[in-house]
Design a protein around this motif. Structure first.
Motif, short mmCIF file in Angstrom:
data_model
loop_
_atom_site.label_atom_id
_atom_site.label_comp_id
_atom_site.label_asym_id
_atom_site.label_seq_id
_atom_site.Cartn_x
_atom_site.Cartn_y
_atom_site.Cartn_z
N LYS A 1 71.28 49.18 57.79
CA LYS A 1 70.58 50.28 58.45
C LYS A 1 69.13 50.40 57.99
O LYS A 1 68.24 50.68 58.80
CB LYS A 1 71.33 51.60 58.17
N TYR A 2 68.87 50.16 56.69
CA TYR A 2 67.58 50.56 56.13
C TYR A 2 66.75 49.44 55.49
O TYR A 2 65.55 49.65 55.26
CB TYR A 2 67.78 51.67 55.10
N SER A 3 67.33 48.31 55.17
CA SER A 3 66.57 47.32 54.40
C SER A 3 65.35 46.81 55.15
O SER A 3 64.34 46.43 54.54
CB SER A 3 67.47 46.16 54.00
N ASN A 4 65.40 46.78 56.47
CA ASN A 4 64.27 46.30 57.26
C ASN A 4 63.52 47.42 57.97
O ASN A 4 62.66 47.17 58.81
CB ASN A 4 64.75 45.27 58.29
N SER A 5 63.86 48.66 57.60
CA SER A 5 63.17 49.79 58.22
C SER A 5 61.79 49.97 57.60
O SER A 5 61.65 50.05 56.38
CB SER A 5 63.99 51.07 58.01
N PRO A 6 60.74 50.02 58.42
CA PRO A 6 59.39 50.19 57.89
C PRO A 6 59.16 51.57 57.27
O PRO A 6 58.20 51.77 56.53
CB PRO A 6 58.49 49.99 59.11
N ASP A 7 60.06 52.52 57.56
CA ASP A 7 59.90 53.88 57.06
C ASP A 7 60.68 54.15 55.78
O ASP A 7 60.45 55.16 55.12
CB ASP A 7 60.33 54.90 58.13
N PHE A 8 61.62 53.26 55.45
CA PHE A 8 62.48 53.54 54.30
C PHE A 8 61.64 53.56 53.01
O PHE A 8 60.89 52.64 52.72
CB PHE A 8 63.58 52.48 54.18
N GLY A 9 61.78 54.62 52.26
CA GLY A 9 60.98 54.81 51.06
C GLY A 9 59.66 55.50 51.32
O GLY A 9 58.93 55.83 50.37
N LEU A 10 59.37 55.74 52.58
CA LEU A 10 58.13 56.42 52.94
C LEU A 10 58.40 57.75 53.63
O LEU A 10 57.83 58.77 53.28
CB LEU A 10 57.29 55.54 53.87
N LYS A 11 59.27 57.73 54.62
CA LYS A 11 59.62 58.95 55.33
C LYS A 11 61.01 58.78 55.92
O LYS A 11 61.51 57.66 56.08
CB LYS A 11 58.61 59.26 56.42
N ALA A 12 61.65 59.89 56.20
CA ALA A 12 63.01 59.85 56.72
C ALA A 12 63.02 59.41 58.17
O ALA A 12 62.03 59.53 58.90
CB ALA A 12 63.67 61.22 56.59
N SER A 13 64.18 58.90 58.60
CA SER A 13 64.30 58.40 59.97
C SER A 13 64.47 59.52 60.98
O SER A 13 64.42 59.29 62.17
CB SER A 13 65.49 57.45 60.07
N THR A 14 64.72 60.74 60.51
CA THR A 14 64.80 61.89 61.41
C THR A 14 63.65 62.83 61.11
O THR A 14 63.17 62.90 59.99
CB THR A 14 66.13 62.63 61.25
N SER A 15 63.23 63.57 62.10
CA SER A 15 62.05 64.41 61.94
C SER A 15 62.29 65.53 60.95
O SER A 15 63.39 66.03 60.79
CB SER A 15 61.68 65.02 63.30
N GLY A 16 61.23 65.90 60.27
CA GLY A 16 61.28 67.09 59.42
C GLY A 16 61.58 66.83 57.97
O GLY A 16 61.44 67.73 57.15
#
Length: 891
Positions: free
Chosen positions: A527-542
């Motif tokens: 789910k997250y290893s290739n996510s550009p947002d992981f470690g920077l911001k959550a995948s859901t708003s807020g």
């Protein structure tokens, strides 16, 4: 690899150090038991909250604009020496080291006066220690030291004008032969008592009388107690004061009501344990401060334990919880479990009680079976201005249907609550090895694990659940989610369930949850290893403002010494991203919710062997509270930088102890007799850890560690671990910093251990399984990890002397005698008179090689009682080696 049995010899001593790191300006360490309320000494006067606990720890101002924590004008310590009187003397210096307050009153006519004030705490499991820890007591020890050549008469008085703040009358009545005053009341009351260990001490109590001219109080209604005695030349005397209180709280009452009917009984118990508590507290603080960790960090470890006093709630029937802090919420397991480390490894009974409370309130509905509540009181406690009754309103033991806190009354969707409930149980299993208590909660734990599985669904991790990070008032489409946080926790939680099942002998459950952990780890990575947002911001708003939540499970797993929840490349990439963002100012340097930031982000940095970054996040927080606003050290808010407008004690502060365990790489598993030593050492410590205190409710310990090896010798690590009492160990897990797949490990007292390497960077380990259990006691065990084979004889510091160790030179019935045998065989222990005549044999038995202990019954093996005498204790080991020690014997 073969290892010969190696022994060391030592006499048990308690290490004391004089700290040069002083913290002043806090207003005083809170002094009191868990769930009892507190008093404080600010260096001159006493302070007491105008509210009952836990609202007593509400620092907000009342309707009149003044603080509800009131300074008592007519209070303090007075001194009389050789015609010189000092009334309500202000300390020259003070130092807060919770649960200890130190004050230096300077020298008066050749006598130096120093105060150690402390709450009723003795670290370690046991009914008496728990009774002490929940007692309504504040204890004050003033040491008078005479450096001169002649004895000097001196008197010390303590004054406390109750004013009804602790319950009872405003003015005291003299009791107990002028050694106490009682503030009487029909239900609430208080008691102030004095004692002194000086020769021919005299006592007075009541009003001030002629104290300023002869050091004696008047025998009349008043608020003082005093002692007077000679301070011998070159000697010292302890003046001891105990303040106790007793409050009524209707049907709930306080846990200490199980032990005492009034404050006098509490004070009497406190006096009987005074020396032991003083020595235990001062030793604990001294040992913690003796290590080579940065002074500011050690100071923070101690003073961030204030919720032990401020935030604890202990009802008479055993319901135990902690008040959150910013809001009137009692429980808040998502926050509170982060703080539990300090309690679990010192007074585990506190946490067992709280675990049962959570278990018995577990939800039982068709759609939420197994769900853990957020709190115990619906979050309705009012800390409004002028409120003197705390309106505690704890829910009943088995009230599983109540609403949760006002902000989110239905927490059925919160996955992290179930994780934290399971973490609490696993932490207690490690700390205590108490199978019966774990078994009692096991059905509830399995229900919570099943509830967590249902929240995961086909995704294997809970992607549609809420958590402590969410800011919304109800579940819905406009409510933010933190799946990264819940997902990371879930992996570690399933592993913890498998470990508990293994301890309880449920092999099918072990297999099931080992599989769930593996599946969750795979799903999390996909789910997250290739996510550009992981470690920077959550995948859901807020929820983008909490990126540290993404690595929380990694930090927790490392603290628990579970397998890493993320592969090396995954966690390394994530931490590089998060670190660069923090340094660039994209988020606040220490996060919006500071305790989570230091624990989750800081803990993950330590885990991946970036201890300097982990330490730095603590330093940022320290610099704010301890340097800029020391008066708020005991009123820390979750949200640093807001000027602490809440002025409340936040419950999560002891989470800093997670980092200490991680820096030391330490964990003790008293359930399975395992010991982890895998340090991550900040650069300023130069590859060494010296005199580091190790927490363990069985016995405190000490760690010496050095990884400054050299290529010539091949030594990569030298480790010494000691415990104050024998602790059984079957397996030792070390870090593998040798750079080779087959390192060499030598352990004193152990032959032919099984050595296995496992894991990968940044968590490569060496697992050493011992052929038979050993007991690590005061003599310690020494370990060397090498890149090259080495003979035992070549290892520096590995002695071949058989140890014979006592807790003191005074031996009485019931005293433990620690010893070790270098080979299996017959061991004999005898008592000889000073002239060499045999008094008798007190132990003769066959033992295995290793460390042992025997509790002497005061008799020879023939049944002859040994009277009071000076004697020689002689130990003969299986190979004929003899060791002796002088002892005094008394029944």
């Amino acid at each position: 690899m073969n290892c010969k049995v190696i022994q060391t010899f030592c006499i048990i001593t308690t290490f004391f150090c004089q700290s040069i790191w002083a913290l002043s300006g806090t207003g005083g360490t809170p002094l009191g038991g868990m769930g009892t309320g507190y008093v404080k000494f600010d260096g001159q006067k006493f302070r007491v909250s105008g509210k009952l606990p836990p609202a007593a720890a509400d620092h907000a101002k009342n309707t009149s604009g003044s603080s509800d924590e009131k300074q008592i004008t007519s209070s303090g310590f007075s001194f009389f020496v050789k015609g010189t009187a000092k009334t309500q003397l202000k300390a020259a210096t003070e130092d807060a080291k919770c649960p200890l307050q130190i004050a230096d009153f300077g020298t008066i006519e050749g006598i130096k006066f120093t105060l150690n004030a402390f709450g009723p705490y003795l670290p370690g499991e046991g009914k008496e220690n728990y009774q002490l820890a929940t007692s309504p007591l504040a204890l004050f020890d003033i040491t008078a030291e005479n450096s001169g050549t002649e004895a000097i008469e001196a008197a010390v008085a303590m004054e406390f004008a109750n004013g009804g703040l602790l319950g009872g009358a405003n003015s005291g009545k003299v009791e107990s032969g002028n050694k106490a005053i009682s503030f009487t009341g029909s239900t609430d009351n208080a008691y102030l008592a004095v004692d002194c260990d000086g020769a021919s001490a005299t006592f007075s109590a009541g009003a001030a009388g002629t104290f300023s001219t002869d050091g004696k109080l008047a025998d009349a209604d008043g608020n003082l107690v005093a002692a007077k005695c000679n301070i011998p030349a070159g000697g010292k005397v302890h003046f001891k004061f105990v303040l106790a209180w007793y409050r009524d709280y209707g049907s709930e009452d306080y846990y200490y009501h199980n032990f005492y009917a009034n404050s006098k009984e509490a004070a009497t118990f406190g006096l009987s344990k005074f020396d032991a508590v003083r020595d235990g507290i001062t030793s604990f603080v001294s040992r913690l401060m003796a290590s080579n960790f940065p002074d500011w960090y050690k100071d923070r470890l101690l003073n961030n334990t204030y919720p032990l006093v401020h935030n604890s709630v202990c009802a008479k029937d055993g319901r135990t919880a902690f008040w959150e802090g910013n809001y009137g919420i009692i429980g808040t397991i998502d926050q509170g479990q982060h703080a539990a480390v300090f309690y679990s490894f010192n007074w585990p009974s506190v946490q067992w009680h709280e675990l049962q409370y959570w278990a018995r309130q577990q939800k039982k509905g068709n759609n939420n079976n197994g769900q853990i509540h957020h709190d115990f009181n619906e979050g309705k406690m009012s800390f409004s201005a002028g409120n003197t009754n705390n309106n505690r309103n704890l829910k009943a033991w088995n009230d599983d249907t109540h609403a949760d806190y006002f902000w989110f009354p239905n927490t059925d969707s919160w996955a992290d609550l179930n994780c934290m409930f399971i973490f609490k149980a696993y932490e207690l299993m490690l700390a205590t090895g108490d199978k019966d208590s774990l078994q009692k909660s096991w059905p509830a734990l399995k229900k919570s694990a099943q509830r967590l599985l249902s929240q995961c669904g086909s995704s294997k991790i809970p992607l549609e659940s809420h958590s402590t990070y969410d800011r919304c008032q109800s579940a819905g489409t406009n409510c933010s989610l933190t799946p990264e946080y819940n997902g990371s926790l879930t992996i570690a939680t399933f592993s913890a369930v498998a470990e508990m099942a293994k301890f309880l002998g449920e092999s099918a459950t072990v297999t099931e949850y080992t599989g769930h952990a593996a599946a969750a780890k795979t799903a999390f990575k996909q789910k997250y290893s290739n996510s550009p947002d992981f470690g920077l911001k959550a995948s859901t708003s807020g929820s983008g403002r909490f990126p540290e939540s993404h690595v929380a499970g990694y930090a927790w797993a490392n603290y628990f010494c579970l397998d890493p929840i993320m592969d090396a490349d995954f966690i390394t990439k994530t931490m590089d991203r998060m670190r660069s963002t923090q340094k660039s100012g994209g988020v606040r340097a220490n996060g919006e919710w500071i305790f989570y930031c230091v624990d989750h982000y800081g803990g993950a940095e330590i885990a991946i062997n970036k201890p300097d970054d982990g330490l730095n996040i603590h330093k940022l927080d320290y610099d704010y509270y301890y340097k800029q606003v020391p008066k708020m050290v005991y009123w820390q808010s979750l949200q640093e930088g807001d000027g602490n407008s809440h002025k409340d004690s936040y419950m999560t502060a002891p989470t800093v102890w997670h980092s200490y365990f991680q820096f030391c790489g330490y964990m003790i598993d008293n359930a399975n007799n395992r010991l982890w030593i895998r340090p991550r050492i900040p650069k300023e410590m130069n590859g060494k850890i010296t005199n580091a205190l190790l927490l363990n409710p069985k016995a405190l310990g000490t760690l010496e560690y050095d990884e400054n090896g050299d290529e010539a010798s091949g030594v990569a690590q030298t480790i010494t671990v000691k415990y104050d009492k024998p602790v059984t160990i079957k397996e030792i897990i070390l870090k593998n910093n040798t750079g080779i797949d087959e390192p060499y490990v030598v352990i004193s007292g152990v032959t032919n251990p099984t050595i296995k390497t496992e894991g990968s960077d940044p968590e490569k380990n060496i697992r050493v399984t011992l052929p038979s259990p050993i007991q690590i006691g005061p003599s310690g065990v020494k370990i060397q990890v090498s890149k090259k084979p080495v003979s035992v004889a070549d290892i520096k510091g590995f002695s071949t002397v058989v140890p014979l160790t006592l807790n003191s030179s005074h031996l009485r019935a019931g005293s433990p005698i620690f010893y070790s045998a270098n080979v299996a065989g017959n061991v004999k222990m005898e008592l000889l008179s000073i002239n060499g005549a045999k008094i008798g044999t007190i132990m003769k038995q066959q033992v295995s090689a290793g460390y042992h202990a025997v509790n002497w019954n005061g008799k020879t093996i023939e049944g002859k009682k040994v009277g009071s005498v000076f004697a020689v204790l002689r130990l003969t080991s299986p190979n004929g080696t003899v060791k002796t020690k002088m002892v005094s014997i008394g029944q």
